[in-house]
Design a protein around this motif. Structure first.
Motif: not given
Length: 223
Positions: A62-74
């Motif tokens: 998971e890469y945190i973009i800001n307090s509400k959004f992130s990019i997730v992969s598995n």
């Protein structure tokens, strides 16, 4: 070959990001473990089959973009099962129909790419939306005659089902912060296949799509 190269490059990119994670507070790595319920749709031949509970496991990134959004992969290993207790095997030698059980196993490498949105008090809850790609490393069909227990193969599924699958992934989950950087989450997700995985044209197996419901537990590694 291009699809395999893309998956390989993507995995190496995730591993590189993992190696840099100790110096990046915006990057999180976790371990996945859960169950799945698999279904095949759009084909009458599989109406008698029902999904059986099976398992999934892997790593999350998971890469945190800001307090509400992130990019997730598995990167997940999915074991998926379809089975029926109402299969009939016709014995040509003795000219009789024998009751049988039939089970088909699908072993996939599963790679989703998702946008995560956090909400609720202290961002306790989240929702995911995005795409997934599956590559089948094994497809196996095993049948068993009920009267004799003899093991037989009813279909060579690996010859009529494509190795790849892709589609849309939607999910909702919640986090549990136990302190000392120990964060657990539980997520319910649906991976709805949009690819036609049938590779047997001009038959009643001309269209075949997947749908997988997953219940996933994740432990964010305290790094």
């Amino acid at each position: 070959m291009k699809k395999r190269n893309f998956i390989t490059a993507f995995i190496f990119l995730l591993i590189y990001q993992f190696s840099q994670s100790q110096n990046n507070d915006n990057f999180k790595v976790g371990l996945n473990l859960g169950s799945n319920l698999f279904d095949l749709t759009h084909d009458e031949s599989f109406n008698r089959y029902k999904g059986a509970l099976s398992y999934s496991f892997g790593m999350s990134f998971e890469y945190i973009i800001n307090s509400k959004f992130s990019i997730v992969s598995n990167i997940n290993y999915d074991n998926k099962i379809m089975k029926t207790d109402y299969y009939s095997f016709y014995d040509l030698e003795n000219m009789q129909e024998l009751p049988a059980e039939d089970k088909t196993k699908f072993n996939y490498i599963n790679v989703p790419l998702l946008i995560r949105f956090y909400f609720g008090n202290n961002n306790t809850f989240y929702s995911n939306a995005g795409l997934f790609y599956n590559y089948a490393i094994n497809i196996q069909n095993v049948g068993k005659l009920k009267e004799t227990g003899e093991t037989v193969t009813f279909f060579e599924h690996e010859k009529i089902i494509k190795k790849y699958d892709y589609g849309v992934s939607l999910g909702i989950g919640t986090n549990f912060n136990l302190g000392d950087k120990n964060v657990f989450s539980i997520e319910l997700k649906d991976e709805l296949g949009i690819a036609n995985i049938a590779d047997y044209h001009h038959t009643n197996l001309a269209t075949l799509k997947t749908n997988t419901i997953k219940l996933i537990l994740n432990w964010e590694l305290p790094i």
